[in-house]
Design a protein around this motif. Structure first.
Motif, mmCIF file in Angstrom:
data_model
loop_
_atom_site.group_PDB
_atom_site.id
_atom_site.type_symbol
_atom_site.label_atom_id
_atom_site.label_comp_id
_atom_site.label_asym_id
_atom_site.label_seq_id
_atom_site.Cartn_x
_atom_site.Cartn_y
_atom_site.Cartn_z
ATOM 1 N N PRO A 133 2.842 -14.971 3.804
ATOM 2 C CA PRO A 133 2.917 -14.973 5.120
ATOM 3 C C PRO A 133 2.439 -13.471 5.677
ATOM 4 N N THR A 134 2.604 -12.569 5.091
ATOM 5 C CA THR A 134 2.064 -11.273 5.467
ATOM 6 C C THR A 134 0.438 -11.530 5.584
ATOM 7 N N SER A 135 -0.042 -11.707 4.665
ATOM 8 C CA SER A 135 -1.541 -11.748 4.447
ATOM 9 C C SER A 135 -2.149 -12.713 5.636
ATOM 10 N N ILE A 136 -1.342 -13.600 5.836
ATOM 11 C CA ILE A 136 -1.810 -14.901 6.809
ATOM 12 C C ILE A 136 -1.699 -14.609 8.085
ATOM 13 N N GLY A 137 -0.457 -13.986 8.222
ATOM 14 C CA GLY A 137 -0.103 -13.542 9.898
ATOM 15 C C GLY A 137 -1.153 -12.265 10.164
ATOM 16 N N LEU A 138 -1.560 -11.439 9.345
ATOM 17 C CA LEU A 138 -2.352 -10.475 9.822
ATOM 18 C C LEU A 138 -3.682 -10.912 10.117
ATOM 19 N N GLY A 139 -4.145 -12.013 8.939
ATOM 20 C CA GLY A 139 -5.356 -12.434 9.000
ATOM 21 C C GLY A 139 -5.716 -13.312 10.490
ATOM 22 N N SER A 142 -5.922 -14.475 0.688
ATOM 23 C CA SER A 142 -5.780 -16.015 1.539
ATOM 24 C C SER A 142 -7.129 -16.313 2.049
ATOM 25 N N THR A 143 -7.783 -17.131 1.756
ATOM 26 C CA THR A 143 -8.986 -17.640 2.513
ATOM 27 C C THR A 143 -8.757 -18.667 3.584
ATOM 28 N N LYS A 151 1.620 -4.269 0.259
ATOM 29 C CA LYS A 151 1.845 -4.702 1.770
ATOM 30 C C LYS A 151 2.697 -5.880 1.595
ATOM 31 N N GLY A 152 2.646 -6.787 0.573
ATOM 32 C CA GLY A 152 3.337 -8.237 0.446
ATOM 33 C C GLY A 152 4.688 -7.775 -0.030
ATOM 34 N N ALA A 153 5.336 -6.706 -0.415
ATOM 35 C CA ALA A 153 6.423 -6.679 -0.572
ATOM 36 C C ALA A 153 6.948 -5.486 -0.405
#
Lengths: 345, 345, 345, 345
Positions: free
Chosen positions: A151-157, A243-244, A316-318
């Protein structure tokens, strides 16, 4: 003397990454590390990389809370509520790296985790602690739900694109790939070396528990319900997530304008880096750091925006994000202890 | 303001590892980075992990010297002498990560590298800068030959045993294994991913250029000529060296006594860790650090001592040790900038 | 119809490699596959690579023996004797890939495995089945102890040198490295992906159970007791062993003469390849094959012979050799079913 | 005597995989191997895995054609036409593993490869040789365009769904991941071990040359123009491709019905395996084989079909499929020489 911090679940992967980062944190004093499995042993016996550096004996979870002002917990879901309650009573900060304080809607928690919330007040007082999106709400809180890695990678993306209404919210597909530490320290056939080396496969296809958390964030940004297709894959590397993300554009926009949008949105954010045009985010460049690298691409033939977002699932993910959150609630500069340069290799 | 430091050959692997470490060094200011191949480009274009952190434009070697008080050089052999001379003239510190200032005997340099020393005075003024063995000689010097990666792991691994006369000096066999960064950033078939992934092989068998450097150190410790068999292998990991060292015992000694000897020898050394009895050194535990982990074993059936010595070839084996040396010659605490905790994974 | 063959322990790594090879064996019919853990399930459920190819249901060990003429067993030590006895009674061939029929001296078995032989006659009738050394003794036997992976690579690597009396038998040191499949299918922290990826370490230093088997073979070749130092390491690859073997020369010999000796010794052996002078054996070149690649090197400075021997631990080190042995006892051409070309990558 | 076959470009990765497979092909005789770079050298010098097995000297391309009845060419685009013409004149079969005979529309070739067709007749006589889709058209042809690796995995993955009109043809997104051999034997920074180990990133995002080939096949199946988003990623493994394919369902259909559709479509196809419900295709299970494993998933929340298709990029994605095609045009059983069982690890 620094802030007394403690870790419940210190021998799990997120826990021991917290140890590593907190030992280098100039304002924190690692007061206690807890472990149910290894109580009574020095942590350096489990993790010999810590030998000569940090050889504290692992204690009970209760002792961690007792000795600490800020408590990080990295536990399987369903176990954090009681510790949050205990911390709340004693006026301590509780930062949960598990799933128990991430979902606003109890029905999501019930549906995806099969459990209920026992003390609704705790959850009402908690904050979903993704700093770049919810920084102001985090300040002053004492129960923090640290976001999941995906969710972190996707929310920021997706934040700049969704906030600007660029995307058809029904079109979003996320194809994510995570290193094996994402599966944790526990043994499984899937993470047995000969099984996952020279292998690659998706798992929990359109059925991963991070889905409601992703949709909660995206929906909150977009101001409408967002339902996504989310497919994670197990990647034969130790660390990192890519995450693509695919979304159909609702508006005419050039790639340069997309870059402008992302750069201006994140211009004050130290930990979000927009990759130069023509390059792609690579998990290699964010390993062992708190950075999120985002690259932006247009498929003009199909009118889709493609966002590639890379983080270290343990950074960043944890653990990195958890420390970023601690810095916020403790009034420290947000990057304190998080400035080590990611290695090239 | 800190010490102005510069790097010649900053885009090689040792060079860019210096960049990473020096950016986190509280007393150093990275004043200039040089590159022949990429002069004029920002280093973050070559190494995107540095984006947003350090985007200095790569300059000429001359400019590096001009702007810096301490100059690190990471160059192919034969190129360092002129820079050392230039630094000497200007009263600057020159720390060479290449091979040009490691060998005391010019004939060794001629035999193994095929080149001559052009300015003997430079070499006489230089010091072989392995701090745990030559700390006092390093102080006050301004031309430092930073040891090679293999020789560092081996010198530290054998120092207590050889100094105590434990070993038959004719019996020493070193079977070493290095990660692929040891081969540098230059492309080669050997380091093409499909060629070295899922592969393993020795190379330069009994013919590696680090041999005279190893023998120089071991001979100096033992007080007699030491000739070793040295066989390096290419290991499919990015970083790290494990040297497994075999020597026949000349004296009756128990394993506990060997442990006592090593522990007492290194009791003041922060960067040398003796692994607990019954465990083996693993490069995993020293990655991204300046540690050397040493484990000790007896083969009672054959009366041999087995020493396993693990370092990060880019850390204690190159850039980390170079900074340790800078700290010594600059009068700083030796571990300044070198305290980051090695990650578990 | 081919020879009816069956496998006890078919879901272990050596077992399932036997399945793979036997399915391609033109004279064998895979009649039964046994598994205690997965009895009743199709083997393709455990190993999806077999889907559509071989979906036999796993049966009990007894059924395997009943249905087969040649029985392969891949079991933990201590379990094979009873199956060997059963096969002997019924006039069936029993090829044991475990340790129970490898050691001639019961005291070695007691010392290293902590168990006794219950039926000495079985052991007297068994043969240590390393074909290149004991081909004639294997013929006509029905109980075969298939050699261990390390001993195979070492026995073949040293056979010509020891037989010719080239080496000081007290000088032999073996530094061996094995891929992770060598540790088997069972889960352990050591073989958890994040623990062994980007890691390297020795294990069971001078204490591995293959030691007496190695010494048995070397002693038999040399005609005198041989005691070696043997140190295995865990290599982050799936398959393959490289043994780097060091021995002091007793005689004056040139490298060319060593090559002549090895080439003439092995000139009739299809599965032993002597690498060209100046190259080193690499496990990459023997993966998924029954080859043993041997490279030869002299360290003239120390008067040592260095032999590098590479096999696939699952091929020549286990299943491939077992089939080679089956071919011998069944009167087939020795390479039947073993001719697939090792892949380049 | 078998069919005389030859390989142009035998030292490239697809070329040498052809060598491996053809050496095990019972009806083929490998008559000549060509290489511009290594002409005059034995191929086993370049690929030591072939030592003792196949040590043919590499010849010129012309000699390959002269000595062979079936010629495989694995060349950079733009170089195959002249060899095809030469083979056509001499009545020989030409199987091109490059891109020159894959695209039906010259404008696609011009747009994506920047070159023109010089001899249109050759292209009109050529067939796009994906056997499961175009088997009947392949028979009798002598110029074959062997499909690309990505297009093979995608064409097979979508064939049943598109043929049945299940999918909105505007909705297709393909997120593909390929092992490093896909980038070939040529050196590049991207495929330098320390750069791609512990790394992951997309490349040629929505801009890969396989796009028109993918759309040609999908359009032909669907009977209408299909435009897709195609994003390939570089995966740190040697071999294998996983394509995760997303498409919106136009019809109401259950997962069981999707399974029925795929199973019935492929029921006669040996090389396409539908994974059991609840499992996901993994490249591990198809390595070193000619299989394409397909797993099927519904995201009911978003009404999307998710197809995961796994092949070995060097097997079904290149050399294996080329041999399958040779078998078809030569009237052999289609699986001749392609029956080796994929290894488990």
């Amino acid at each position: 003397m620094g802030i007394k911090v403690g870790i419940i679940g210190a021998t799990g992967y997120a826990g021991v990454e917290l140890v590593r980062l907190l030992l280098n944190h100039p304002q924190a004093e690692l007061a206690a590390v807890g472990s149910v499995s290894f109580e009574g042993k020095p942590i350096s016996e489990i993790y010999p990389n810590l030998a000569g550096i940090f050889e504290a004996v692992l204690t009970s979870d209760e002792q961690v809370i007792e000795k600490s002002e800020v408590i990080f917990a990295s536990l399987p879901h369903g176990l954090s509520e009681k510790y949050a309650a205990s911390c709340a009573e004693q006026g301590k900060v509780f930062i949960d790296l598990g799933a128990d304080f991430r979902l606003w809607a109890e029905e999501d928690y019930k549906q995806w985790y099969g459990l209920e919330y026992h003390d609704l007040t705790l959850h009402q007082n908690a904050v979903y602690a993704l700093p770049e999106l919810y920084r102001e709400q985090i300040k002053g809180k004492t129960i923090l739900g640290n976001p999941g890695c995906y969710p972190t990678s996707i929310g920021l993306g997706l934040y700049p694109a969704l906030k600007s209404g660029l995307l058809d919210t029904k079109s979003i597909i996320i194809d994510a790939k995570s290193g094996v530490t994402g599966a944790g320290r526990g043994l499984s056939q899937t993470t047995h070396y000969p099984d996952c080396n020279e292998a690659f496969s998706p798992y929990k296809i359109a059925d991963h528990r991070h889905t409601p958390e992703i949709e909660q964030t995206l929906g909150d940004i977009a101001g409408e319900r967002v339902t996504v297709t989310f497919v994670p894959h197990l990647l034969p590397v130790n660390r990192g997530i890519v995450s693509t993300i695919y979304g159909t554009l609702k508006k005419d926009i050039t790639l340069d304008e997309v870059f402008d949008l992302y750069k201006s949105t994140y211009k004050e954010e130290q930990f979000v880096r927009i990759c130069p045009k023509g390059t792609a985010a690579n998990l290699k460049n964010v390993r062992l750091s708190n950075y999120c690298d985002i690259s932006l691409h247009l498929d003009e033939r199909t009118n889709r925006l493609i966002v590639v977002s890379a983080i270290d699932n343990m950074g960043k993910g944890a653990a990195g994000q958890a420390i970023q959150n601690m810095n916020i609630v403790c009034g420290l500069s947000e990057n304190t202890g998080l400035n080590s340069v990611p290695p090239c290799f």
